[in-house]
Design a protein around this motif. Structure first.
Motif, PDB file in Angstrom:
ATOM      1  N   GLY A  46      44.278  28.228  48.397  1.00  0.00           N
ATOM      2  CA  GLY A  46      43.817  28.858  49.618  1.00  0.00           C
ATOM      3  C   GLY A  46      42.476  29.728  49.031  1.00  0.00           C
ATOM      4  O   GLY A  46      42.084  30.741  49.300  1.00  0.00           O
ATOM      5  N   ALA A  47      41.995  28.849  47.757  1.00  0.00           N
ATOM      6  CA  ALA A  47      40.899  29.616  46.951  1.00  0.00           C
ATOM      7  C   ALA A  47      40.768  31.877  46.510  1.00  0.00           C
ATOM      8  O   ALA A  47      40.706  32.284  46.398  1.00  0.00           O
ATOM      9  N   MET A  48      42.093  31.225  46.354  1.00  0.00           N
ATOM     10  CA  MET A  48      42.424  32.740  46.174  1.00  0.00           C
ATOM     11  C   MET A  48      42.660  33.094  44.044  1.00  0.00           C
ATOM     12  O   MET A  48      42.330  34.828  44.306  1.00  0.00           O
ATOM     13  N   ASP A  49      42.395  32.326  43.287  1.00  0.00           N
ATOM     14  CA  ASP A  49      42.236  32.456  42.315  1.00  0.00           C
ATOM     15  C   ASP A  49      41.318  32.623  41.954  1.00  0.00           C
ATOM     16  O   ASP A  49      40.410  31.944  41.179  1.00  0.00           O
ATOM     17  N   THR A  50      41.316  33.819  40.291  1.00  0.00           N
ATOM     18  CA  THR A  50      39.310  33.338  39.786  1.00  0.00           C
ATOM     19  C   THR A  50      38.776  32.069  39.443  1.00  0.00           C
ATOM     20  O   THR A  50      37.857  31.507  39.518  1.00  0.00           O
ATOM     21  N   SER A 121      30.278  52.793  46.566  1.00  0.00           N
ATOM     22  CA  SER A 121      31.626  51.411  46.492  1.00  0.00           C
ATOM     23  C   SER A 121      32.982  52.161  45.266  1.00  0.00           C
ATOM     24  O   SER A 121      32.467  52.554  43.913  1.00  0.00           O
ATOM     25  N   LEU A 122      34.676  52.005  45.706  1.00  0.00           N
ATOM     26  CA  LEU A 122      35.262  53.022  44.651  1.00  0.00           C
ATOM     27  C   LEU A 122      35.544  51.493  43.366  1.00  0.00           C
ATOM     28  O   LEU A 122      36.054  52.351  41.984  1.00  0.00           O
ATOM     29  N   SER A 126      35.580  44.404  42.580  1.00  0.00           N
ATOM     30  CA  SER A 126      36.260  44.061  44.417  1.00  0.00           C
ATOM     31  C   SER A 126      35.310  43.666  45.182  1.00  0.00           C
ATOM     32  O   SER A 126      34.977  43.078  45.638  1.00  0.00           O
ATOM     33  N   THR A 127      34.704  44.614  45.230  1.00  0.00           N
ATOM     34  CA  THR A 127      32.880  44.557  45.620  1.00  0.00           C
ATOM     35  C   THR A 127      32.110  43.257  45.626  1.00  0.00           C
ATOM     36  O   THR A 127      31.599  43.187  46.017  1.00  0.00           O
ATOM     37  N   ARG A 128      31.552  43.384  44.367  1.00  0.00           N
ATOM     38  CA  ARG A 128      31.217  42.411  43.389  1.00  0.00           C
ATOM     39  C   ARG A 128      31.563  40.962  43.812  1.00  0.00           C
ATOM     40  O   ARG A 128      30.761  39.527  44.216  1.00  0.00           O
TER      41      ARG A 128
END
Length: 211
Positions: A46-50, A121-122, A126-128
């Protein structure tokens, strides 16, 4: 408005039917890449891996390059200006705004376990990463709206989705009955309950609903 009229308006079908012989090779390659992205992202967790995200990013870059090459070759840039793309662009814009250094935070280094950030963003990393995913989604969706501009291509895409999703559903049932440990019997997911190729069974349910 009937369903056929909505499909015509969304995919901007032309009155002139494009035969397979006259179809541009670049357009065909883009269409194959779109189908490949759809299948690849589902098959590999499900395209979860980097690593999977890196491959999808590469495929999206190739789509953009072939898109530009097609525009240079035909001296015309094809683009479907459907308003369905606005939410994706809005989410990308929100993510970019969150990366701006607009927050002033002053604290003693002794009070912080991690380095302070000045962005809204903290968690800028993760935001990028989320922005990259959204950009891939936007390229995929925009190319899909632009190059699935013929009934034959739409039928091929629908047939691909039906066959592929049926195979994944059948495999998921077999995997559950066989009680395999992890996805494909290889990848363990101790913090989630997998189903078929998805790390989370609820993600698979959402995929089935969409297909």
């Amino acid at each position: 408005m009937t369903d056929n009229q909505e499909i015509k308006q969304t995919f901007a079908f032309s009155n002139e039917e494009i035969t397979e012989g006259k179809a541009s090779r670049l357009c065909c390659i883009i269409f194959l890449l779109l189908c490949g992205m759809l299948v690849y992202s589902v098959v590999f967790y499900g395209a979860m891996d980097t690593g999977v995200l890196a491959i999808l990013t590469t495929m999206a870059v190739f789509i953009v390059l072939f898109w530009l090459a097609e525009a240079w070759k035909t001296r015309q840039f094809k683009y479907n200006s459907s308003r369905l793309q606005i939410p994706l662009l809005a989410l990308i814009l929100i993510g970019l705004i969150q990366l701006l250094p607009l927050r002033s935070f002053i604290a003693s280094e002794e009070l912080l376990a991690v380095e302070s950030v000045s962005s809204l963003s903290l968690n800028p990393y993760s935001t990028r990463l989320a922005i990259i995913r959204l950009c891939i989604d936007f390229v995929f969706f925009a190319a899909l709206l632009t190059f699935v501009n013929h009934r034959n291509r739409l039928k091929k895409l629908i047939l691909t989705i039906i066959i592929f999703s049926s195979i994944m559903a059948f495999y998921g049932i077999l995997q559950r009955l066989a009680d395999l440990e992890g996805i494909y019997g290889m990848r363990l997911t101790p913090q989630a309950i997998p189903f078929a190729s998805f790390v989370n069974q609820h993600h698979f349910a959402a995929f089935m609903e969409m297909t």
